[in-house]
Design a protein around this motif. Structure first.
Motif, PDB file in Angstrom:
ATOM      1  N   THR A  30       0.854  -1.179   0.000  1.00 33.01           N
ATOM      2  CA  THR A  30       0.000   0.000   0.000  1.00 33.01           C
ATOM      3  C   THR A  30       0.887   1.225   0.000  1.00 33.01           C
ATOM      4  N   THR A  59      -9.640  -0.602   4.977  1.00 34.13           N
ATOM      5  CA  THR A  59      -9.414  -2.040   4.830  1.00 34.13           C
ATOM      6  C   THR A  59      -9.034  -2.408   3.403  1.00 34.13           C
ATOM      7  N   LEU A  60      -9.788  -1.915   2.438  1.00 35.66           N
ATOM      8  CA  LEU A  60      -9.591  -2.387   1.070  1.00 35.66           C
ATOM      9  C   LEU A  60      -8.389  -1.740   0.391  1.00 35.66           C
ATOM     10  N   GLU A  61      -8.098  -0.494   0.741  1.00 39.79           N
ATOM     11  CA  GLU A  61      -6.986   0.175   0.071  1.00 39.79           C
ATOM     12  C   GLU A  61      -5.717   0.182   0.910  1.00 39.79           C
ATOM     13  N   ARG A  62      -5.869   0.291   2.223  1.00 33.57           N
ATOM     14  CA  ARG A  62      -4.656   0.446   3.020  1.00 33.57           C
ATOM     15  C   ARG A  62      -4.288  -0.813   3.777  1.00 33.57           C
ATOM     16  N   GLY A  63      -5.224  -1.772   3.858  1.00 29.56           N
ATOM     17  CA  GLY A  63      -4.907  -2.965   4.645  1.00 29.56           C
ATOM     18  C   GLY A  63      -4.635  -2.613   6.092  1.00 29.56           C
ATOM     19  N   LEU A  83     -12.803   2.375  -3.792  1.00 25.56           N
ATOM     20  CA  LEU A  83     -13.143   1.378  -2.778  1.00 25.56           C
ATOM     21  C   LEU A  83     -13.329   2.093  -1.450  1.00 25.56           C
ATOM     22  N   SER A  98      -3.069  -7.938   3.715  1.00 26.39           N
ATOM     23  CA  SER A  98      -3.071  -7.727   2.275  1.00 26.39           C
ATOM     24  C   SER A  98      -4.355  -6.988   1.919  1.00 26.39           C
ATOM     25  N   ALA A  99      -4.237  -5.909   1.167  1.00 20.39           N
ATOM     26  CA  ALA A  99      -5.422  -5.106   0.858  1.00 20.39           C
ATOM     27  C   ALA A  99      -5.916  -5.398  -0.556  1.00 20.39           C
ATOM     28  N   PHE A 100      -7.221  -5.396  -0.674  1.00 24.29           N
ATOM     29  CA  PHE A 100      -7.870  -5.784  -1.927  1.00 24.29           C
ATOM     30  C   PHE A 100      -7.536  -4.849  -3.090  1.00 24.29           C
ATOM     31  N   GLY A 101      -7.550  -3.548  -2.830  1.00 19.46           N
ATOM     32  CA  GLY A 101      -7.382  -2.563  -3.902  1.00 19.46           C
ATOM     33  C   GLY A 101      -6.052  -2.700  -4.639  1.00 19.46           C
ATOM     34  N   PRO A 102      -4.919  -2.545  -3.913  1.00 17.93           N
ATOM     35  CA  PRO A 102      -3.633  -2.691  -4.594  1.00 17.93           C
ATOM     36  C   PRO A 102      -3.469  -4.075  -5.206  1.00 17.93           C
ATOM     37  N   ALA A 141     -15.142  -6.867  -0.343  1.00 24.48           N
ATOM     38  CA  ALA A 141     -14.795  -7.934  -1.281  1.00 24.48           C
ATOM     39  C   ALA A 141     -15.079  -9.296  -0.659  1.00 24.48           C
ATOM     40  N   GLU A 147     -13.654  -1.118 -11.973  1.00 22.87           N
ATOM     41  CA  GLU A 147     -12.441  -0.777 -11.238  1.00 22.87           C
ATOM     42  C   GLU A 147     -12.283   0.710 -11.003  1.00 22.87           C
ATOM     43  N   ARG A 173      -5.743  -5.880  -6.513  1.00 21.06           N
ATOM     44  CA  ARG A 173      -6.516  -5.969  -7.747  1.00 21.06           C
ATOM     45  C   ARG A 173      -5.845  -5.192  -8.880  1.00 21.06           C
ATOM     46  N   ARG A 174      -5.235  -4.073  -8.546  1.00 25.24           N
ATOM     47  CA  ARG A 174      -4.648  -3.237  -9.592  1.00 25.24           C
ATOM     48  C   ARG A 174      -3.327  -3.772 -10.113  1.00 25.24           C
TER      49      ARG A 174
END
Ligand code: SF4
Ligand code: SF4
Lengths: 280, 671
Positions: free
Chosen positions: A80, B364-368, B234, A192-196, B467, B230, A198-199
């Motif tokens: 991230t 959660t989804l971007e930064r974990g 998020l 582990s974060a979904f966004g990074p 997700a 996409e 996925r990209r």
């Protein structure tokens, strides 16, 4: 690390290659990021935080399909924040059942990172834990196993803390390039974060696959639960019982070799393996 | 002289108000698009205001009457004033009405002033303290300048050269009133709530939550993130990531602090004050620091409250800093139990929980960055389909002796019994066994999914992991699609809510019932007979996800009544029930406070004098039973019912079915 030192090394970050494999969840068997490899990446990220300018590359040798991709993205999701160079992973594509070692060795020799980090043992396949050693042999680089942390990198020498049994640590200085392998002693991997994840993308590199000829001859069967040997503790007091439970059983017999030549050491190990009927 | 001055004053104020309004609208439009029917919303506005909003405001009669007098008086006075003094239509009838309106407003403002004399801690001070004075200035001055219009004062009184001073003073007061009421309304004064509030009601993101002539509305399910596209962010990273009508909603806040007063996290001294959070969002939307905030801050350990003035943000800057401070600290967002008490109490219909979960999604989804056990729980959900990381094959181990019928064998039943993750918890297994006993006693045709069931995704979703939620939800929906059943019954209100209110958006539409509702129905149908209650006094704790989320307050009480129990209500019960602290993943993120929420709730139980607290949720059971030295026992409604079951007479049992034999077998084990 002193600030002025840090500054000096701003431009001197090192190239770190992290080898990642596809793990397997112990209860459900689902593909995931492998526990030890993820710790390896965490270690690399810690080096990056300490030593700005460090470039991390991730390397996986194997086939590409949906479930393995999801597992590999588990590693990519740990990146991230931008500028870590982790938006992509190099995938040395080869079919299932190929030997990963030649492909990895070739790629590493070509890209020549200064530090290679790998988990000690894979969660699927043979899981023999031999890969780091085989790679070290191929590349002719030193290998340090069971790493706890990387203390500093200076003038091409890395100072490492190696984990020994019962919480002991040993400080080592190793000249780069080197391979280090990571097990449960290293810090746990971040979320582990979904966004990074996925990209991120895969840089797919074709290889000339070499079939793992040895593996092909093996007969694989699910592990049977083996009976555990119970430790019989004859202790009179609670203190003794606690000590017995907390301590690892001291090996009986054996010998400690110090200040011997590699040949002598190898000879001793060879003798022991023969005695134990491992080699015939 | 006033004749010339007044129109100038009025139209200047109006013009400024329009400019302010346009600027304000520009602030809201920084947000992302949201599809609402603008026209329908405007048409529905009067009903939403008069019925839905007053339903909430009317809980405090005093305030509601005050508001009717003041606001009603003001709106009428403003319109009439523009006609009479602005356009110079000096009609005595209009003038009379204007006098009436301003008088009503004045009376209202006296009550506003009285409330401000000794304001409770939840009310914001600052500019709000001058509001009653401004209201009075406006109403008195309008009243006075209107007197000549109806001929109650000689026309010339304010004309003579000697009265110049009087006219000037009067004009000054009019200007003050107009400034606060017209100019302040759109430039960020306390009256902003009227402008933003009205539009917020009209363009609310959840139009379904308002009642229609056919009946009351409810809309509590979180909105799904579009993961296919996409480009969709998020969650919410910066204020501009909210939808425009969410931003508008934040702007409508009147800082009444009702949300603060009911928030369990605030009461526990955790770093969350919902009112402050909404104000933080307003600060972020407009850009700046929170230094001007004049209410109770977010609590913080040791300090009493987090000092204001240290946090700042901008529409396109991060809400939670990667390092250091930005607009809001992450632990503020993770303190919320998603109990919805704030949303239930908010007279402006602001949706705090949506906003909090939106921001959690980004973390959660971007930064974990899900704190404490969060990451572990989410990993478990991904790898094992349950938060505890248990072997999914062992989901039915607790019922090894019960011979539960499986959907996989039967394919079609009346009732699908959804077990929930309580199946892995020894305490909840007792509840489940009791529920099975009850279903068998009533000869219900039911079956379970067994190992095919997965976590509903509730915790993943509240922790912001949309997700994982959608992955679990889609697989559950696919499993459920294989079978035929009339309804789903569950003893877990969280599963109830998710299956009933949140799966719909993903294509799973079910008739879901909480076990208390189902048991009440069985009792009403004469399928259950109970022995009279012999225990001590009992109170009932409304689970948030059953009560506020699903409006089920009656059925559990009816079941208790059927058992012969007279419920000793706690002070906070029904829609005002206080959370047990177990929702929203709060026990997982575990943000420290000064007290524990379940301790406070058990104290409520103690104050009611009850020896036993009946619950209807595995989370509540776990949280409340975890309180040390509690004065009351915690039992699930299913357990109370199972204990009171009486074998029905032989004629009822004749023609005994498979279930009857099975049920006696089961009871032997249970008892
Ligand atoms: S959010 Fe709602 S309840 Fe809370 S202070 Fe604002 S208007 Fe009042
Ligand atoms: S949902 Fe409950 S815990 Fe969260 S802010 Fe609102 S009142 Fe507080």
């Amino acid at each position: 690390m002193q600030p002025d030192l840090q500054q000096k090394q701003q431009q001197q970050g090192i190239d770190v290659a992290v080898l990642v494999s596809i793990g397997r969840h112990p209860t459900t068997g689902r593909a995931r990021r492998a526990e030890q490899d993820a710790r390896g990446l965490e270690l690399a990220l810690a080096i990056e935080a300490e030593l700005p300018g460090t470039r991390i590359s991730m390397l996986h040798a194997g086939s590409q399909d949906d479930s393995s991709e999801a597992a590999l993205r588990g590693y990519l999701g740990m990146a991230t924040g931008v500028g870590m160079g982790l938006e992509s992973m190099t995938l040395l594509e080869q079919p299932e059942g190929s030997d990963a070692i030649p492909a990895l060795a070739k790629h590493l020799a070509a890209t020549s990172p200064q530090l290679v980090i790998t988990g000690a043992r894979a969660e699927r396949g043979e899981g023999s834990g031999l890969l780091p050693y085989a790679l070290a042999e191929h590349l002719g680089w030193p290998l340090v196993n069971s790493l706890a942390s990387v203390e500093k990198v200076e003038n091409g020498v890395v100072t490492l803390l190696q984990a020994l049994p019962r919480g002991q640590r040993r400080r080592l200085k190793v000249r780069l390039p080197a391979i280090i392998s990571v097990d449960e002693a290293a810090p746990a991997a971040r979320q582990s974060a979904f966004g990074p994840a996925r990209r991120a993308t895969f840089a797919i590199t074709p290889t000339t696959p070499e079939a793992d000829s040895e593996l092909a001859q093996w007969h694989l069967a699910p592990a049977r639960k083996r009976p555990k040997r119970l430790k019989i503790v004859k202790a009179a007091s609670a203190r003794d019982r606690f000590k017995a439970a907390a301590s690892k059983s001291e090996g009986k017999g054996g010998q400690v070799l110090t200040d011997v030549t590699p040949e002598q050491g190898a000879e001793a190990i060879y003798q022991l393996l023969k005695e134990e009927d491992v080699l015939r | 002289m006033l004749e010339t001055l007044l129109p100038i004053l009025i139209f200047t104020a109006l013009a400024l108000a329009v400019i302010g309004a346009l600027r304000r609208i520009r602030l809201w439009r920084q947000g992302r698009p949201s599809r609402v029917n603008l026209f329908k919303g405007l048409v529905a506005l009067p009903r939403r205001y008069l019925v839905d909003l007053h339903h909430v405001v009317g809980r405090d009669k005093m305030i509601s009457n005050t508001h009717v007098a003041t606001a009603g008086g003001f709106v009428a006075a403003a319109v009439l004033m523009i006609l009479v003094h602005g356009l110079g239509i000096a009609n005595p009838l209009l003038g009379g009405l204007l006098l009436l309106a301003s008088a009503s407003m004045f009376v209202g403002s006296l009550f506003v002033a009285r409330r401000r004399l000794n304001p409770p801690a939840r009310l914001s001070k600052g500019p709000w303290m001058r509001l009653p004075k401004s209201l009075m200035a406006f109403s008195i001055s309008v009243f006075l300048i209107t007197l000549p219009t109806v001929g109650l004062l000689p026309e010339g009184l304010l004309e003579g050269s000697s009265s110049w001073l009087l006219a000037l003073v009067l004009a000054g007061v009019v200007a003050w009133g107009l400034g606060e009421m017209f100019f302040g309304m759109t430039w960020g004064g306390p009256m902003k709530h009227a402008f933003a509030g009205a539009l917020h009601l009209a363009f609310h993101r959840r139009a379904e939550r308002f009642s229609t002539k056919k009946g009351g509305g409810r809309s509590t399910g979180l909105k799904a993130l579009n993961l296919e596209d996409e480009a969709t962010p998020l969650g919410v990273e910066k204020p501009a990531d909210f939808t425009w009508n969410q931003l508008l909603g934040f702007d409508a806040c009147v800082q009444c602090g009702r949300c603060e007063a009911v928030c369990p996290a605030f009461a526990a001294g955790q770093p969350l004050n919902p009112k402050k959070l909404i104000q933080d969002m307003v600060v972020g939307m407009a850009g700046g620091s929170d230094a001007a905030y004049a209410g109770s801050p977010h609590p913080s350990q040791g300090l009493g409250g987090k000092p204001v003035g240290e946090h700042a943000g901008s529409p396109h800057g991060p809400i939670v800093a990667l390092q250091g401070k930005a607009l809001v600290d992450a632990d503020t967002l993770w303190s919320c139990t998603t109990c919805r008490a704030c949303v239930e109490e908010c007279p402006m219909m602001i949706e705090h929980v949506d906003a909090i979960v939106d921001m959690r999604r980004h973390l959660t989804l971007e930064r974990g960055k899900t704190p404490n056990k969060g990451a572990e729980v989410l990993d478990n959900l991904i790898a094992t389909d349950n938060p505890g990381g248990f072997d999914p094959g062992s989901r039915l181990n607790w019922a090894a002796d019960l011979n539960l019928p499986l959907m996989a064998d039967l394919k079609q039943v009346d009732v699908l019994l959804w077990l929930g993750d309580g199946a892995f918890d020894m305490r909840n297994q007792r509840t489940l066994r009791a529920l099975v006993k009850v279903l068998r006693a009533a000869e219900v045709d039911f079956a379970v999914l067994g190992t095919e069931e997965r976590d509903s995704g509730d915790v993943a979703r509240r922790l912001g992991d949309e997700a994982t939620f959608q992955s679990l939800a889609k697989r559950n929906i696919a499993t459920l699609a294989q079978y035929r059943f009339l309804q789903i019954v569950t003893c877990d209100p969280h599963s109830f809510h998710v299956l009933g209110n949140e799966y719909g958006e993903l294509g799973g539409i079910y008739d879901v019932r909480h076990h208390s509702t189902f048991i009440a129905e069985l009792f009403d149908a004469g399928r259950l007979t109970f022995a009279p209650w012999k225990g001590g006094s009992v109170t009932y704790h409304d689970p948030c996800y059953l009560g506020r989320y699903n409006g089920e307050y009656e059925a559990p009480r009816n079941v208790l009544k059927a058992l012969g129990i007279e419920v000793k209500e706690m002070e906070r019960s029904g829609f005002r029930s206080r959370c047990c602290g177990g929702g929203g993943g709060a026990p997982i993120t575990d943000i420290p406070g000064e007290r524990r929420i379940p301790d406070m709730r058990m104290n409520d139980v103690k104050e009611s004098g009850a020896e036993l607290v009946a619950v209807g949720c595995p989370q509540c059971t776990a949280m409340l039973e975890g309180v040390v030295d509690a004065s009351a026992e915690v039992r699930d409604i299913a357990e109370l019912v199972a204990d009171a079951l009486v074998e029905r007479s032989a004629d009822d049992v004749s023609g005994a079915s498979r279930q009857t034999t099975a049920s006696t077998a089961a009871e032997e084990v249970i008892l």
